[in-house]
Design an enzyme around this catalytic site. Sequence first.
Site, PDB file in Angstrom:
ATOM      1  N   GLU A  37       7.615  -4.868 -11.975  1.00 27.18           N
ATOM      2  CA  GLU A  37       6.681  -4.214 -11.047  1.00 27.18           C
ATOM      3  C   GLU A  37       6.522  -2.781 -11.497  1.00 27.18           C
ATOM      4  OE1 GLU A  37       8.068  -4.405  -7.054  1.00 27.18           O
ATOM      5  OE2 GLU A  37       7.987  -6.575  -6.983  1.00 27.18           O
ATOM      6  N   THR A  82       7.475  -0.361  -1.256  1.00 27.53           N
ATOM      7  CA  THR A  82       6.040  -0.470  -1.498  1.00 27.53           C
ATOM      8  C   THR A  82       5.319  -0.756  -0.181  1.00 27.53           C
ATOM      9  OG1 THR A  82       6.678  -1.461  -3.586  1.00 27.53           O
ATOM     10  CG2 THR A  82       4.346  -1.535  -3.016  1.00 27.53           C
ATOM     11  N   HIS A 123      11.548  -3.320 -10.289  1.00 25.73           N
ATOM     12  CA  HIS A 123      10.485  -2.315 -10.135  1.00 25.73           C
ATOM     13  C   HIS A 123      10.973  -1.015 -10.778  1.00 25.73           C
ATOM     14  CE1 HIS A 123       7.622  -0.079  -7.109  1.00 25.73           C
ATOM     15  NE2 HIS A 123       7.426   0.270  -8.363  1.00 25.73           N
ATOM     16  N   ASP A 144      16.198  -4.672  -7.099  1.00 26.58           N
ATOM     17  CA  ASP A 144      16.099  -3.206  -7.096  1.00 26.58           C
ATOM     18  C   ASP A 144      17.199  -2.530  -6.287  1.00 26.58           C
ATOM     19  OD1 ASP A 144      13.809  -3.414  -8.581  1.00 26.58           O
ATOM     20  OD2 ASP A 144      12.445  -3.025  -6.918  1.00 26.58           O
ATOM     21  N   HIS A 145      17.582  -3.158  -5.182  1.00 32.01           N
ATOM     22  CA  HIS A 145      18.557  -2.487  -4.306  1.00 32.01           C
ATOM     23  C   HIS A 145      19.934  -2.348  -4.955  1.00 32.01           C
ATOM     24  CE1 HIS A 145      15.869  -1.819  -1.146  1.00 32.01           C
ATOM     25  NE2 HIS A 145      16.036  -2.916  -0.433  1.00 32.01           N
ATOM     26  N   GLU A 177      -0.119 -11.305  -6.039  1.00 33.28           N
ATOM     27  CA  GLU A 177       1.007 -11.446  -5.114  1.00 33.28           C
ATOM     28  C   GLU A 177       0.514 -10.937  -3.765  1.00 33.28           C
ATOM     29  OE1 GLU A 177       4.955 -10.143  -6.288  1.00 33.28           O
ATOM     30  OE2 GLU A 177       5.440  -9.720  -4.198  1.00 33.28           O
ATOM     31  N   ARG A 189      13.699   6.395  -9.487  1.00 26.83           N
ATOM     32  CA  ARG A 189      14.696   6.687  -8.461  1.00 26.83           C
ATOM     33  C   ARG A 189      15.694   5.565  -8.233  1.00 26.83           C
ATOM     34  NH1 ARG A 189      10.612   6.975  -3.634  1.00 26.83           N
ATOM     35  NH2 ARG A 189      10.535   4.841  -2.984  1.00 26.83           N
ATOM     36  N   HIS A 190      15.372   4.350  -8.663  1.00 26.39           N
ATOM     37  CA  HIS A 190      16.419   3.320  -8.657  1.00 26.39           C
ATOM     38  C   HIS A 190      16.539   2.665 -10.027  1.00 26.39           C
ATOM     39  CE1 HIS A 190      13.015   0.892  -7.233  1.00 26.39           C
ATOM     40  NE2 HIS A 190      13.112   1.338  -6.009  1.00 26.39           N
ATOM     41  N   ASN A 218      14.269 -10.043  -6.311  1.00 24.93           N
ATOM     42  CA  ASN A 218      14.121  -8.612  -6.607  1.00 24.93           C
ATOM     43  C   ASN A 218      15.485  -7.938  -6.443  1.00 24.93           C
ATOM     44  OD1 ASN A 218      13.827  -5.786  -6.015  1.00 24.93           O
ATOM     45  ND2 ASN A 218      11.639  -6.100  -5.781  1.00 24.93           N
ATOM     46  N   GLY A 262      13.648  -9.696  -1.916  1.00 18.87           N
ATOM     47  CA  GLY A 262      14.656  -8.727  -2.332  1.00 18.87           C
ATOM     48  C   GLY A 262      15.589  -8.312  -1.226  1.00 18.87           C
ATOM     49  N   HIS A 263      15.075  -7.490  -0.320  1.00 20.38           N
ATOM     50  CA  HIS A 263      15.935  -6.795   0.641  1.00 20.38           C
ATOM     51  C   HIS A 263      16.881  -7.727   1.395  1.00 20.38           C
ATOM     52  CE1 HIS A 263      16.811  -3.360   3.328  1.00 20.38           C
ATOM     53  NE2 HIS A 263      17.071  -4.345   4.167  1.00 20.38           N
ATOM     54  N   HIS A 268       7.309  -9.565   0.245  1.00 16.68           N
ATOM     55  CA  HIS A 268       7.573  -8.402   1.098  1.00 16.68           C
ATOM     56  C   HIS A 268       7.954  -8.838   2.507  1.00 16.68           C
ATOM     57  CE1 HIS A 268       7.532  -4.000   0.833  1.00 16.68           C
ATOM     58  NE2 HIS A 268       7.679  -4.131   2.131  1.00 16.68           N
ATOM     59  N   GLY A 269       9.181  -8.504   2.869  1.00 11.28           N
ATOM     60  CA  GLY A 269       9.647  -8.769   4.235  1.00 11.28           C
ATOM     61  C   GLY A 269       9.955 -10.226   4.526  1.00 11.28           C
ATOM     62  N   ARG A 309      25.354   6.951  -5.871  1.00  6.10           N
ATOM     63  CA  ARG A 309      26.590   7.599  -6.304  1.00  6.10           C
ATOM     64  C   ARG A 309      26.489   8.176  -7.719  1.00  6.10           C
ATOM     65  NH1 ARG A 309      32.235   7.505  -5.325  1.00  6.10           N
ATOM     66  NH2 ARG A 309      31.545   7.336  -3.159  1.00  6.10           N
ATOM     67  N   ARG A 331      10.092   2.448 -11.085  1.00  5.20           N
ATOM     68  CA  ARG A 331       9.179   3.459 -10.530  1.00  5.20           C
ATOM     69  C   ARG A 331       9.033   4.620 -11.491  1.00  5.20           C
ATOM     70  NH1 ARG A 331       8.024   3.898  -4.989  1.00  5.20           N
ATOM     71  NH2 ARG A 331       8.622   2.002  -3.896  1.00  5.20           N
TER      72      ARG A 331
HETATM   73  N1  PXP Z   1       7.012  -7.831  -3.939  1.00  2.68           N
HETATM   74  C1  PXP Z   1       6.729  -6.531  -4.191  1.00  2.68           C
HETATM   75  C2  PXP Z   1       5.523  -6.219  -4.996  1.00  2.68           C
HETATM   76  C3  PXP Z   1       7.570  -5.506  -3.712  1.00  2.68           C
HETATM   77  O1  PXP Z   1       7.269  -4.226  -3.977  1.00  2.68           O
HETATM   78  C4  PXP Z   1       8.720  -5.865  -2.986  1.00  2.68           C
HETATM   79  C5  PXP Z   1       9.626  -4.812  -2.448  1.00  2.68           C
HETATM   80  O2  PXP Z   1      10.101  -3.987  -3.408  1.00  2.68           O
HETATM   81  C6  PXP Z   1       8.990  -7.231  -2.787  1.00  2.68           C
HETATM   82  C7  PXP Z   1       8.097  -8.183  -3.247  1.00  2.68           C
HETATM   83  C8  PXP Z   1      10.211  -7.684  -2.074  1.00  2.68           C
HETATM   84  O3  PXP Z   1      10.167  -7.311  -0.741  1.00  2.68           O
HETATM   85  P1  PXP Z   1      11.470  -7.385   0.116  1.00  2.68           P
HETATM   86  O4  PXP Z   1      12.452  -6.444  -0.491  1.00  2.68           O
HETATM   87  O5  PXP Z   1      11.011  -6.948   1.473  1.00  2.68           O
HETATM   88  O6  PXP Z   1      11.948  -8.796   0.083  1.00  2.68           O
END
Ligand code: PXP
Length: 247
Positions: free
Chosen positions: A76, A107, A49, A8-9, A157, A55-56, A6, A218-219, A196-197, A17, A51
């Site tokens: 997403e 999310t 994703h 997105d970041h 998921e 916003r991103h 992911n 992602g993160h 997620h996480g 910026r 949105r």
């Molecule tokens: N899956 C979904 C559906 C998400 O919304 C996210 C976070 O945007 C992720 C996976 C990835 O999560 P993380 O950024 O915590 O790895």
Amino acid sequence: MLLGVNIDHIATLRQARYSSMLDSHNVEPCILSAAQAAQAGGADSITIHVREDLRHMQKEDARIVRREIALPLNLEMAATQSMLEFALELCPDYVCLVPERREEVTTEGGLDVASRIEELKPLIAQLKANGSQVSMFIDPDLNQVEASKAVGATMIELHTGCFANNLGEQRQVETERLITAAQYAQSIQLEIHAGHGIQLSNLAELASIPHIQELNIGHTIIARALSIGLQSAVREMRSAIDAIAWS
Ligand code: PXP
């Protein structure tokens, strides 16, 4: 075990910026370069994703990645009419329906599919008819797994946030919930992804959850990329995933 990355970041940083001057010559960082680095590092798919509040990620970011990157694209999005129209235009390989609240940082919690079955059915049917596989981002709850099947999704998921954010006894409880949900999903022929996480530090514990085919991360990869670069951060995660004997 497949790795969906992911990115997105990358857009979060760009928007911090340049949100008011996206056409400027000096906009950075570049979403396409990030997707290329993720691919070079061993990603099996790219997740974006878009949105509703943009916003991103912007719609154009998704279009560029779709056009330029050969890997499967996982879009997403919220289950709304305007996002449906965009997904039908983009035609990503996967669409993952997620809940969206304006005030959330990321999310938070899975989609409540069970309370929206009749509303979601036609939307999912259109996405599938257009060539996208459809996934539901849900909490590890048997009702939500069953509802995902009922609306016509081919994949789920599983939200691993509660697993990731807890330790000790509660972590064990969350792991059991994921195992039970995955076993049930497999029994009703749903493909299972998880996300997620997820971090290097909790990856091995996920190995006890059966039938997962792809992790969406992602993160932590983007955070790690600040130290070692994005391609290396993806490769590091790829190697860690490959070193585990998945059930
Ligand atoms: N899956 C979904 C559906 C998400 O919304 C996210 C976070 O945007 C992720 C996976 C990835 O999560 P993380 O950024 O915590 O790895």
